[in-house]
Each structure stands twice: as structure tokens, then as C-alpha cells.
Design a protein around this motif. Sequence first.
Motif, short mmCIF file in Angstrom:
data_model
loop_
_atom_site.label_atom_id
_atom_site.label_comp_id
_atom_site.label_asym_id
_atom_site.label_seq_id
_atom_site.Cartn_x
_atom_site.Cartn_y
_atom_site.Cartn_z
N ASP A 1 0.91 -1.20 0.03
CA ASP A 1 -0.06 0.09 0.01
C ASP A 1 0.80 1.38 0.09
O ASP A 1 0.41 2.47 -0.25
CB ASP A 1 -0.92 -0.07 1.16
N PHE A 2 2.37 1.21 0.24
CA PHE A 2 2.88 2.29 0.43
C PHE A 2 3.07 2.72 -1.23
O PHE A 2 3.32 2.03 -2.15
CB PHE A 2 4.47 1.67 0.45
N LEU A 3 2.95 4.10 -1.45
CA LEU A 3 2.86 4.96 -2.49
C LEU A 3 1.81 4.35 -3.52
O LEU A 3 1.70 4.88 -4.63
CB LEU A 3 4.42 4.66 -3.15
N ARG A 4 0.72 3.79 -3.08
CA ARG A 4 -0.38 3.69 -3.81
C ARG A 4 -1.10 5.05 -4.00
O ARG A 4 -1.43 5.69 -3.07
CB ARG A 4 -1.15 2.60 -3.23
N GLN A 5 -1.28 5.46 -5.15
CA GLN A 5 -2.15 6.53 -5.39
C GLN A 5 -3.31 6.76 -4.96
O GLN A 5 -3.80 7.84 -4.37
CB GLN A 5 -2.29 6.88 -7.23
N ASN A 6 -4.34 5.78 -4.77
CA ASN A 6 -5.67 5.98 -4.14
C ASN A 6 -5.62 5.70 -2.41
O ASN A 6 -6.62 5.14 -2.06
CB ASN A 6 -6.72 4.68 -4.75
N ASN A 7 -4.35 5.43 -1.87
CA ASN A 7 -4.30 5.22 -0.66
C ASN A 7 -4.80 6.36 0.29
O ASN A 7 -4.41 7.43 -0.28
CB ASN A 7 -2.72 4.90 -0.25
N THR A 8 -5.65 6.00 1.21
CA THR A 8 -6.03 7.22 1.87
C THR A 8 -5.34 7.53 3.13
O THR A 8 -5.77 8.60 3.92
CB THR A 8 -7.76 7.02 2.51
N GLY A 9 -4.57 6.51 3.79
CA GLY A 9 -3.71 6.69 4.80
C GLY A 9 -2.88 7.95 5.04
O GLY A 9 -2.77 8.71 5.97
N LYS A 10 -2.21 8.10 3.65
CA LYS A 10 -1.38 9.22 3.46
C LYS A 10 -1.96 10.80 4.25
O LYS A 10 -1.39 11.71 4.52
CB LYS A 10 -1.03 9.35 2.05
N LEU A 11 -3.49 10.78 3.83
CA LEU A 11 -4.11 11.90 4.12
C LEU A 11 -4.02 12.49 5.53
O LEU A 11 -4.08 13.35 5.78
CB LEU A 11 -5.53 11.67 3.63
N LEU A 12 -3.72 11.31 6.40
CA LEU A 12 -3.80 11.69 7.93
C LEU A 12 -2.67 12.74 8.11
O LEU A 12 -2.59 13.53 8.78
CB LEU A 12 -3.79 10.49 8.74
N TRP A 13 -1.25 12.44 7.71
CA TRP A 13 -0.27 13.10 7.87
C TRP A 13 -0.42 14.16 7.14
O TRP A 13 0.63 15.33 7.52
CB TRP A 13 1.23 12.11 7.88
N GLN A 14 -0.82 14.15 5.83
CA GLN A 14 -0.77 15.45 5.11
C GLN A 14 -1.74 16.52 5.65
O GLN A 14 -1.45 17.52 5.77
CB GLN A 14 -1.38 15.22 3.70
N VAL A 15 -2.69 15.98 6.46
CA VAL A 15 -3.76 17.02 6.99
C VAL A 15 -2.91 17.35 8.61
O VAL A 15 -3.04 18.40 9.11
CB VAL A 15 -5.18 16.42 7.27
N PHE A 16 -2.61 16.23 9.21
CA PHE A 16 -2.49 16.47 10.72
C PHE A 16 -0.77 16.46 10.94
O PHE A 16 -0.53 16.98 12.09
CB PHE A 16 -2.76 15.47 11.54
N GLY A 17 -0.07 16.28 9.87
CA GLY A 17 1.23 16.42 10.10
C GLY A 17 1.82 14.88 10.54
O GLY A 17 1.33 14.16 11.17
N VAL A 18 3.35 14.90 10.49
CA VAL A 18 3.83 13.62 10.61
C VAL A 18 3.83 13.28 12.00
O VAL A 18 4.23 11.85 12.43
CB VAL A 18 5.33 13.35 9.87
N GLN A 19 3.97 14.21 13.05
CA GLN A 19 4.12 13.83 14.28
C GLN A 19 2.51 13.23 15.08
O GLN A 19 2.40 12.88 15.90
CB GLN A 19 4.61 15.17 14.94
N GLY A 20 1.47 14.06 14.36
CA GLY A 20 0.20 13.78 14.62
C GLY A 20 -0.06 12.29 14.06
O GLY A 20 -0.98 11.68 14.73
N ALA A 21 0.18 11.93 12.85
CA ALA A 21 -0.11 10.89 12.32
C ALA A 21 1.24 10.35 11.71
O ALA A 21 1.92 10.87 10.53
CB ALA A 21 -1.21 11.07 10.98
N THR A 22 1.91 9.33 12.23
CA THR A 22 3.17 8.66 11.72
C THR A 22 3.16 7.52 11.10
O THR A 22 2.47 6.64 11.61
CB THR A 22 3.99 8.58 13.25
N LEU A 23 3.99 7.31 10.10
CA LEU A 23 3.98 6.16 9.21
C LEU A 23 4.93 5.15 9.95
O LEU A 23 6.01 5.34 10.20
CB LEU A 23 4.39 6.49 7.75
N CYS A 24 4.34 3.81 10.00
CA CYS A 24 5.09 2.68 10.35
C CYS A 24 4.90 1.64 9.50
O CYS A 24 3.74 1.23 9.11
CB CYS A 24 4.75 2.25 11.90
N LEU A 25 5.95 1.18 8.44
CA LEU A 25 5.89 0.37 7.61
C LEU A 25 6.09 -1.07 8.19
O LEU A 25 6.84 -1.51 8.88
CB LEU A 25 6.97 0.49 6.57
N TYR A 26 5.18 -2.00 7.85
CA TYR A 26 5.13 -3.45 8.35
C TYR A 26 6.22 -4.11 7.99
O TYR A 26 6.78 -4.07 6.56
CB TYR A 26 3.82 -4.11 7.69
#
Length: 390
Positions: free
Chosen positions: A185-210
Motif C-alpha cells: 500500500d506504500f505509494l499507492r495513489q488511491n491510498n487514504t492513510g497518507k491523508l492523515l499526515w498530510q492534514v495532521f502532520g507527521v507527528q500527529g499521524a506517523t507512518l510505520c511500515l510493516y
Amino acid sequence: MLIFATRPLSFISSCHFPLQQFCNNTITSMDSSKLFSTMAADHSSSREPLKVESNGEAAISLQEWRGWGTTSTVPSMVTQVVEDLNMLEKNVDAQMVFGGNHGKLSGDFKVQEDKKHRAKYQSLGDSEQKLQFFSARQIACRVLGSKGYLCQKCWLCSGDCMCSKLITCPLWNPMRFWLYMHPKDFLRQNNTGKLLWQVFGVQGATLCLYGITEHEDMMWDALKLAGKDKVWCLYPNKNAPTNSVKDSMAGLSFANVENHPEMADGAHSLNFILIDGTWSNSGAMFSRLKDRYKLMWGEEEIPCITLNTGASLMHKLRPQPSWDRTCTAAAAIGLLDELHDLPNFVSYGLDKQVNALEDAVKVLFETLTIRRLRMGRSITRKQRHNRDIF
């Protein structure tokens, strides 16, 4: 994607409109001559192989890596995969070429690399090493193959970048989302998880790759600091009792956090793990979370919260097994919306964050719809089930 009991989210009613009417209005509002004159070029360029060239060697710098939405250093195994690709390119008579928009190797180089990576995978000693190698290879290829093609912020091709349309909104300080994302799902164009750090910032929504050690250690170090009573997973665990938002959060008090905001990033944070992957991948991801939770705190079950959310706007574009499964952003919206309804949360302005994330989902939906129309692709959701969903 997650599955929850069905109740329409507030953002669905505010954004609900007939798809055909939306498409007609979209085309009318655009310069139609420009739309169709670029259709063929866009259709062709999206499938043109991407050749990686960087003075004879592909590489991923720290600046580039963090540009994709992560806060970590470049994972060591990802770096090793890139070095192996460079070495292979030197040893075989074929150039490293990526086709499509998912970082998939193509051509003669793919044939050679496929043989090498299969042999290495088989040589690894245990399932943990195999998982780490799988994840690192997926991520390395996606990053290399997306250079010069995708916008690093919104993960859309540069011509469709939607970053200027998004409005940021800081997340309430004591809260933190962890986006536990599958490599596919990393770098998928229709992924919606990315919206969280775009809106809240990377400290509010942090990416953790499985499967990426540096990411998973970073997340669990933060969760250990917060304490097990400040950690929840948004997942409908069928094998153990799950609590509603009200059952889990209604009794919490935040006077200490509000009086000492500098403590909010540590022991007083409320940490919510969102599993960002397909439904078929989420089971393995959840099992990995449970194993790490047991190793850290000695308990069999990680506390889970189930939401009263229904189908999101993205259902119109993204095929799902059923209408009662929702996307990652919609799960976050549902959590914030239900928290805002609780007396002990109502004064923290979570409704503003709900609205900001709802708007971001709408922008992504509109952008993807316009892109599909321009490329002559279907904008009708594929039906994967024959039963009615109530």
C-alpha cells in the motif's frame, strides 16, 4: 481496509451526491478541450517504463526518503536492496527499468533480478528474515520506480498533484495516530492513510511500515513510553471482545495533559494504531501487533476499538469485498467523530479535525475521478459481491 458495524459517517451525508451528476459537473467545469487533448498523452505516459539513472547508480537519500512521509532514517535493509540492484545492473547486460506506477521492474533486468531475489529469499533462515526482505524489496522498488513520476507528498503523478487543495489542521496534542502500512500500500495513489499526515502532520499521524525494523521499533518505543493503558488498535478482533469508543474512552481525564502540554508526546499520549492494508493482509499485520504487544506487556490481546462507521466516499472508486468495509481515512474520521460526541472530549475541537479530513477525502476522490475520466478509464465501482448490504 477495515470492517465495522454499519452507521453512515457524517462526512458521507455532507459529501453524498450522485456519481454521474458529479462526473458531468466535473467535465463541464473543466476545459474540455484540454481534458481530452491530454488524455492520450497521459494514458501513454502512465505506462511508459521509467529508467532509473543517477550517475550509473540508483540511490535513496535521507531527504528523499523523508519526503515520502516517513520520519525515520533510510532503513538499512532498503539500502541493502538498492545496493544489490546496483550491483546486479553492473553484472548483467541490462538496465534497471521500472514500468507502470507501482515501482515494478520490467524488461530483461526484471528477469535477472527475479532469479536473484528468489534465490536470496529461499536462502534466508527464518520467517522473520523473509518478511523483512520482502518488505524492504517492495519499498525500495516503489521508491526508485516513483522518482520523477509521483509527487512525494500526495503520491499522485505530478500532473495530478492535489497538495495545493488540502488544508492542514493540527491534531489535538494528546492524540497520535500510527499508520501501520503494508508495503504493497506504500505509494499507492488511491491510498487514504497518507491523508492523515498530510492534514495532521507527521507527528500527529506517523507512518510505520510493516516488516521494517526501524519503523516498528520506533513505534513500539513510543508505545512503551505511553504505557499499555494509552494504546488501542482500531480493528474488529473477532477472537476477543472489542470495545466501543464510548466504553474505551468515556472515563478518561486530560487535565494533566492540558496543564502540561510538553508531556503530551510522551507518557500521556493517546495512541491509536490504524492498520493500513488490504483486508487479506490485515490479519497477518494484526497478528504481528499482538505478538509484539505480548512480548512487551505479557498480555495475549491488544485492546481493540470497533467503530460505528459505514462505507466511505472512496467506495465509489475502490473495489471492496463488501459495502460495510471502509478505508483508513474513514476509520480515523469515525474515531474522531465518536470521540467528539463524548462529554470529556467535546471541548477539544475534534470536529474541526473531522471536517479537515473529510475535505481531504473528498479532494482525493475528485482528483482520482478526474484522472480516470481523462484517461478513459471506468469510474464505476466493481461489484465483488451479489448480496445486499444493509
